[in-house]
Design an enzyme around this catalytic site. Structure first.
Site, PDB file in Angstrom:
ATOM      1  N   GLU A 257       0.779  -1.240   0.000  1.00 25.86           N
ATOM      2  CA  GLU A 257       0.000   0.000   0.000  1.00 25.86           C
ATOM      3  C   GLU A 257       0.808   1.285   0.000  1.00 25.86           C
ATOM      4  O   GLU A 257       0.300   2.327   0.459  1.00 25.86           O
ATOM      5  CB  GLU A 257      -0.913  -0.002   1.233  1.00 25.86           C
ATOM      6  CG  GLU A 257      -0.198   0.176   2.591  1.00 25.86           C
ATOM      7  CD  GLU A 257       0.160  -1.117   3.309  1.00 25.86           C
ATOM      8  OE1 GLU A 257       0.314  -2.148   2.629  1.00 25.86           O
ATOM      9  OE2 GLU A 257       0.305  -1.082   4.543  1.00 25.86           O
ATOM     10  N   ASN A 258       2.040   1.302  -0.512  1.00 23.76           N
ATOM     11  CA  ASN A 258       2.844   2.524  -0.542  1.00 23.76           C
ATOM     12  C   ASN A 258       2.003   3.744  -0.916  1.00 23.76           C
ATOM     13  O   ASN A 258       1.206   3.695  -1.848  1.00 23.76           O
ATOM     14  CB  ASN A 258       3.965   2.384  -1.574  1.00 23.76           C
ATOM     15  CG  ASN A 258       4.630   1.039  -1.511  1.00 23.76           C
ATOM     16  OD1 ASN A 258       5.197   0.684  -0.500  1.00 23.76           O
ATOM     17  ND2 ASN A 258       4.507   0.267  -2.583  1.00 23.76           N
ATOM     18  N   GLU A 291      -5.560  -2.670  -0.420  1.00 21.19           N
ATOM     19  CA  GLU A 291      -4.423  -1.735  -0.455  1.00 21.19           C
ATOM     20  C   GLU A 291      -4.926  -0.299  -0.545  1.00 21.19           C
ATOM     21  O   GLU A 291      -4.363   0.605   0.069  1.00 21.19           O
ATOM     22  CB  GLU A 291      -3.486  -2.050  -1.623  1.00 21.19           C
ATOM     23  CG  GLU A 291      -2.964  -3.494  -1.670  1.00 21.19           C
ATOM     24  CD  GLU A 291      -2.388  -4.039  -0.374  1.00 21.19           C
ATOM     25  OE1 GLU A 291      -1.992  -3.246   0.506  1.00 21.19           O
ATOM     26  OE2 GLU A 291      -2.356  -5.276  -0.220  1.00 21.19           O
ATOM     27  N   HIS A 294      -6.032   0.958   2.847  1.00 20.53           N
ATOM     28  CA  HIS A 294      -4.907   1.282   3.737  1.00 20.53           C
ATOM     29  C   HIS A 294      -4.590   2.784   3.708  1.00 20.53           C
ATOM     30  O   HIS A 294      -3.960   3.289   4.631  1.00 20.53           O
ATOM     31  CB  HIS A 294      -3.649   0.527   3.315  1.00 20.53           C
ATOM     32  CG  HIS A 294      -3.446  -0.786   4.010  1.00 20.53           C
ATOM     33  ND1 HIS A 294      -3.597  -0.958   5.363  1.00 20.53           N
ATOM     34  CD2 HIS A 294      -3.046  -1.997   3.519  1.00 20.53           C
ATOM     35  CE1 HIS A 294      -3.314  -2.229   5.682  1.00 20.53           C
ATOM     36  NE2 HIS A 294      -2.989  -2.880   4.581  1.00 20.53           N
ATOM     37  N   GLU A 313      -3.660  -3.977   9.698  1.00 18.68           N
ATOM     38  CA  GLU A 313      -3.993  -5.134   8.857  1.00 18.68           C
ATOM     39  C   GLU A 313      -5.324  -5.766   9.237  1.00 18.68           C
ATOM     40  O   GLU A 313      -6.138  -6.080   8.361  1.00 18.68           O
ATOM     41  CB  GLU A 313      -2.864  -6.167   8.882  1.00 18.68           C
ATOM     42  CG  GLU A 313      -1.549  -5.676   8.254  1.00 18.68           C
ATOM     43  CD  GLU A 313      -1.671  -5.243   6.793  1.00 18.68           C
ATOM     44  OE1 GLU A 313      -2.706  -5.517   6.146  1.00 18.68           O
ATOM     45  OE2 GLU A 313      -0.713  -4.606   6.291  1.00 18.68           O
TER      46      GLU A 313
HETATM   47  N1  BES Z   1       1.045  -4.352   3.920  1.00 21.83           N
HETATM   48  C1  BES Z   1       0.777  -5.591   3.303  1.00 21.83           C
HETATM   49  C2  BES Z   1       1.899  -6.096   2.452  1.00 21.83           C
HETATM   50  C3  BES Z   1       3.083  -6.631   3.208  1.00 21.83           C
HETATM   51  C4  BES Z   1       3.000  -7.800   3.884  1.00 21.83           C
HETATM   52  C5  BES Z   1       4.285  -5.993   3.208  1.00 21.83           C
HETATM   53  C6  BES Z   1       4.125  -8.295   4.549  1.00 21.83           C
HETATM   54  C7  BES Z   1       5.372  -6.483   3.880  1.00 21.83           C
HETATM   55  C8  BES Z   1       5.296  -7.647   4.546  1.00 21.83           C
HETATM   56  C9  BES Z   1      -0.458  -5.507   2.419  1.00 21.83           C
HETATM   57  O1  BES Z   1      -1.359  -4.531   2.764  1.00 21.83           O
HETATM   58  C10 BES Z   1      -1.176  -6.803   2.557  1.00 21.83           C
HETATM   59  O2  BES Z   1      -1.665  -7.073   3.614  1.00 21.83           O
HETATM   60  N2  BES Z   1      -1.215  -7.611   1.512  1.00 21.83           N
HETATM   61  C11 BES Z   1      -1.785  -8.926   1.541  1.00 21.83           C
HETATM   62  C12 BES Z   1      -3.077  -9.020   0.804  1.00 21.83           C
HETATM   63  C13 BES Z   1      -4.278  -8.545   1.532  1.00 21.83           C
HETATM   64  C14 BES Z   1      -5.507  -8.626   0.650  1.00 21.83           C
HETATM   65  C15 BES Z   1      -4.529  -9.268   2.827  1.00 21.83           C
HETATM   66  C16 BES Z   1      -0.787  -9.819   0.844  1.00 21.83           C
HETATM   67  O3  BES Z   1       0.160  -9.299   0.266  1.00 21.83           O
HETATM   68  O4  BES Z   1      -0.957 -11.031   0.886  1.00 21.83           O
HETATM   69 ZN    ZN Z   2      -2.623  -4.955   4.371  1.00 20.19          ZN
END
Ligand code: BES
Ligand code: ZN
Length: 850
Positions: A257-258, A291, A294, A313
């Site tokens: 989510e940058n 994202e 976020h 999260e």
């Molecule tokens: N912020 C996370 C991505 C992330 C996860 C970055 C771990 C660094 C380490 C992102 O918002 C996220 O949660 N992505 C999930 C998908 C979401 C729909 C639950 C993912 O990447 O699986």
């Molecule tokens: Zn997330």
């Protein structure tokens, strides 16, 4: 390299950083082997603390120059960062470092993917880009200049200047460094605009590799729907002039989510009917929403420290689930989420990796992006909402945004807004954040003189480091049905706060049937001793769609357990009840498709283990196969009609309506293929014009021991499409017979297209192997060993993906001594590797236990 000695970080040790950052200016001179990063950072002493230690994180950086207020200095440098003495007044830090994106295979920090520069900084990757206080409570505005020859140069915020070989970006919203992003490459945009509720026009771009333009439309629509939904439901408006999304092929996670520049795994954003399944479409829609959401829950309000990860999260998963429920079907989404929770979070919570939603210590934070933090974290918010009600929830969220915008917050801040809005004391509720383990909720019934009494008791098993648990607040949604099937008491939420508590319903004419834990109102294991007849009754009559499904699921589970432990024949109460539901055209096809599902084999193993039995994966596999076969025979007449539902005349649309029909059609085809040995599937494969149907027909053929020709044809047809080829790899492992699974994975890992450095491809093969319960746990131990071989190989290249895949072994203590010996030997073998990453070391040490 970071220190090899495991270094545990504790929540209780939190202290604020001694300095605030007012402004960050970064200049990147891009080059694959030697990118120069110049930073100019305005620091000032933090009035909130007297701690004046100055430490900047930095890893794998070559420091070329450092200066304070223009005067060059020589800081003290370690593997983890640097220190130096600084003025006791505002000062400007300048540094020049050199990094090597081309050599970065870990996909954290700045790296290259197919010649395109991209970044991944959450959680602690920014320290691989330059020296910085890389912690989420340090927030600043960023101005970024990128010097590079690539046609597209992107960073966070709004574009301020660009020209031949450079671009400059400014992000006016203070943010932690983990939200920093940079992309440079030869990309093409699928563009659109969005007018916000207050009338501002936002440019939207989805940036992809040339050739992928045709896979952008769906993602763009999902983005616009997300933006509108967050305005309408949460009152949250977007806050920059542009919103960019970039698709990259090499990415450890799904998406990130940058601020103003989301970066997506291409598998999580690119879609077309020909190449993507309905499940792909639904996941893409949800992840784009996630994202995007976020931006308010994570970016505008961020986390004080990484222990608070569920603050962003858990809440954002909860929000994206609400979005999906609103756009598609709420019951179907709820059922799918519970299936997922039981498949991923329950095993975690019931094994050696169990940890609270807000962990209290970690060695490597990347290991705590878990199903517990995410999915149980979202369940906790769902419970809170159910307890306070929708109106108070909305009010509390408004207060949260008003009070904490621009801040780095804690779970205490989050709960306080609910306390302030409702006047409730949430101290007991807070145990959901601190106590690990899945509570077991036991229901006892009594009936006397028109009064029906439910006695609820709760018990949470001991988990690592937490031997004794206190009672939690459990919202138990209950409804009562009359023997004729009418609902006599609509859903009511009972609040269980004691270890044991009774709730009475009086004035009833006849003993009712209780529908308990409707809508899965709490993430617990429910122990409600109902007879098969009572379950069949709920399957036929429950007005709560979740519990109606759950009744069928429980019947199927009991039937399978009886088959496994007593060699019983499949239960006709289940088969008849199921058939009746499937015959009911008034029910949503997607819902009926879910009804046809069985408890997973891993879930059955967990249940056997909880009952003090040792699960035999092969016996579980055989019982499941037998029940499928019997179900097919039982529904023989109905199946062709159900299959026909997937034959949709209208042009393909990936919406819930069509997807539901295709899901039911596919489920029916799978059963039908057990009776006609794949004849119908072969015909369907030949005329499939979308990936959902193509893949479902191919799966049926492979399952029937056929489809070799189609499998080869599929490869030839899709050899140019990496995302479809991932499916080709995964499918073969997933559908292999148990004794063939490891060998299939091994054979595929020798395929020319098996690029094991690409996380999607690695997971296609080895993720599928780990999820093949009977294949992974085959008595030979071949799969245990093969996976270990590959984890050993991958760890030095990509520790994050390696560590995540270690969870395949987390349930090992459920199984017999022989299997435990085999797995234990593999765990020890991996742990004995020299220079094993901190990520993998922590995971395996916890799994191995004492
Ligand atoms: N912020 C996370 C991505 C992330 C996860 C970055 C771990 C660094 C380490 C992102 O918002 C996220 O949660 N992505 C999930 C998908 C979401 C729909 C639950 C993912 O990447 O699986
Ligand atoms: Zn997330």
């Amino acid at each position: 390299m970071r220190d090899a000695a495991p270094n545990t970080i504790h929540l209780k040790d939190y202290t604020p950083f001694g300095y605030l950052v007012d402004e960050v200016r970064l200049t990147f001179d891009l080059a694959p082997d030697a990118t120069r990063v110049t930073s100019r950072i305005a620091f000032r002493p933090n009035p909130e603390t007297t701690d004046r230690r100055f430490f900047l994180h930095g890893e794998e950086l070559r420091l070329l120059r450092a200066a304070i207020d223009g005067a060059e200095i020589a800081p003290e440098i370690t593997d983890e960062g640097l220190t130096c003495s600084v003025p006791d007044a505002p000062f400007v830090w300048e540094a020049e470092v050199e990094i090597a994106p081309a050599a970065n295979t870990a996909l954290e920090g700045l790296y290259l993917s197919n010649g395109m520069y991209c970044t991944q900084c959450e959680a602690e990757g920014f320290r691989k880009i330059t020296y910085y206080p890389d912690r989420p409570d340090v927030m600043s505005t960023f101005t970024v200049r990128i010097n590079g020859t690539h046609p597209v140069l992107l960073s966070n915020g709004n574009p301020v200047d660009s020209g031949e070989g450079f671009a400059e970006w400014h992000d006016p919203w203070p943010k932690p460094a983990y939200l920093f992003a940079l992309v440079a490459g030869d990309l093409v945009a699928h563009s659109d605009t969005f007018t916000t509720v207050s009338g501002r026009e936002v440019d939207l771009n989805l940036w992809v590799r040339p050739g992928d333009e045709g896979k952008c439309a769906f993602g763009m629509e999902a983005l616009k729907k997300s933006m509108r939904w967050d305005e309408e439901v949460y009152g949250r408006e977007y806050d920059l002039d542009v919103f960019n999304i970039v698709a990259v092929d090499d990415f450890n996670m799904g998406a990130m989510e940058n601020k103003g520049l989301n970066i997506f795994n291409s598998a999580a954003v690119l879609a077309s009917p020909e190449t993507s399944t309905d499940d792909n479409f639904e996941r893409i829609e949800a992840i784009i929403a996630h994202e995007y959401f976020h931006n308010w829950t994570g970016n505008r309000i961020t986390c004080r420290d990484w222990f608070q990860l569920c603050l962003k999260e858990g809440l954002t998963v909860f929000r994206d689930a609400q979005f999906t429920s609103d756009l598609r079907s709420a019951p179907v989404k709820r059922i799918r989420d519970v299936i997922d929770l039981r498949a991923r979070q329950f095993p975690e919570d019931q094994g050696p990796l169990s940890h609270p939603v807000r962990p209290e210590s970690f060695q490597e934070i990347n290991n705590f992006y878990t199903a517990t933090v995410y999915e149980k974290g979202a369940e906790v918010i769902g419970m809170l909402k159910r307890l306070v009600g929708d109106a108070a929830y909305a009010e509390a969220l408004d207060l949260y945004f008003a009070r904490h915008d621009g801040q780095a917050c804690t779970i205490e801040d989050w709960l306080k807004v609910f306390e302030d809005v409702t006047g409730r004391d949430l101290s007991q509720f807070k145990r959901w954040y601190s106590q690990a383990g899945t509570p077991r909720l036991t229901v006892e019934e009594a009936w006397q003189d028109g009064t029906f009494t439910l006695t609820l008791s709760q018990e949470t098993p001991a988990t690592p480091g937490q031997p004794d648990k206190l009672p939690q607040v459990i919202p138990v949604a209950v409804g009562l049905l009359n023997p004729n099937g009418d609902e006599v008491r609509a859903t009511e939420v009972l609040e269980l706060t004691q270890a044991r508590q009774s709730f009475s319903f009086d004035g009833l004419a006849a003993r009712p049937v209780a529908s308990v834990l409707r809508d899965f109102s709490a993430p617990v294991v429910l122990d409600h001793d109902l007879s098969p007849e009572q379950r069949a009754f709920l399957l036929a009559h429950d007005t709560d769609p979740f519990n109606r499904w759950e009744a069928g699921r429980a019947l199927a589970g009991q039937c399978l357990l009886d088959m496994i432990t007593e060699d019983a024949a499949p239960d006709t109460a289940y088969l008849d009840g199921l058939t009746a539901v499937l015959r009911d055209d008034g029910l949503d096809p997607a819902y009926r498709a879910l009804m046809l599902g069985l408890p997973s084999q891993s879930e059955l193993a967990a249940t056997l283990h909880q009952r003090g039995l040792i699960p035999d994966p092969q016996a579980i596999w055989e019982a499941t196969e037998t029940l499928r076969q019997t179900t097919a025979q039982h529904m023989q007449d109905l199946l062709p009609r159900l299959r026909a539902e997937s034959q949709i005349e209208a042009p393909f649309r990936p919406d819930a309506d069509q997807a539901g029909k295709r899901a039911l059609g596919s489920a029916a085809l799978a059963l039908l293929s057990r009776l006609d040995s794949g004849t119908q599937a072969a015909a369907d494969y030949a005329c499939a014009d979308n990936m959902t149907l193509q893949l479902s027909a191919l799966s049926c053929l492979l399952k029937a021991g056929k489809g070799e020709v189609e499998l080869a044809a599929f490869y030839d047809q899709w050899r140019g499409d990496r995302l479809v080829i991932d499916k080709w790899f995964g499918l073969q492992v997933a559908l292999a017979a148990p004794e063939q699974a490891a060998e299939t994975a091994r054979r595929l890992s020798a395929h020319a297209e098996f690029n094991w450095r690409n996380p999607n491809r690695f997971r296609a093969v080895f993720g599928a192997l780990a999820m093949h319960h009977a294949g992974f746990h085959h008595a030979s131990g071949a799969a245990y060993q093969l996976l270990a071989d590959w984890l050993i190989r991958l760890d030095p290249v990509n520790p994050q993906t390696t560590a995540r895949m270690c969870s395949a072994y987390q349930t090992w203590r459920r199984y017999d001594d022989d299997r435990q010996l085999l797995i234990g030997a593999q765990l020890d073998r991996i742990l004995a590797q020299p220079n094993l990453s901190r990520d993998t070391t922590e995971m395996l040490t916890r799994i191995r236990g004492s």
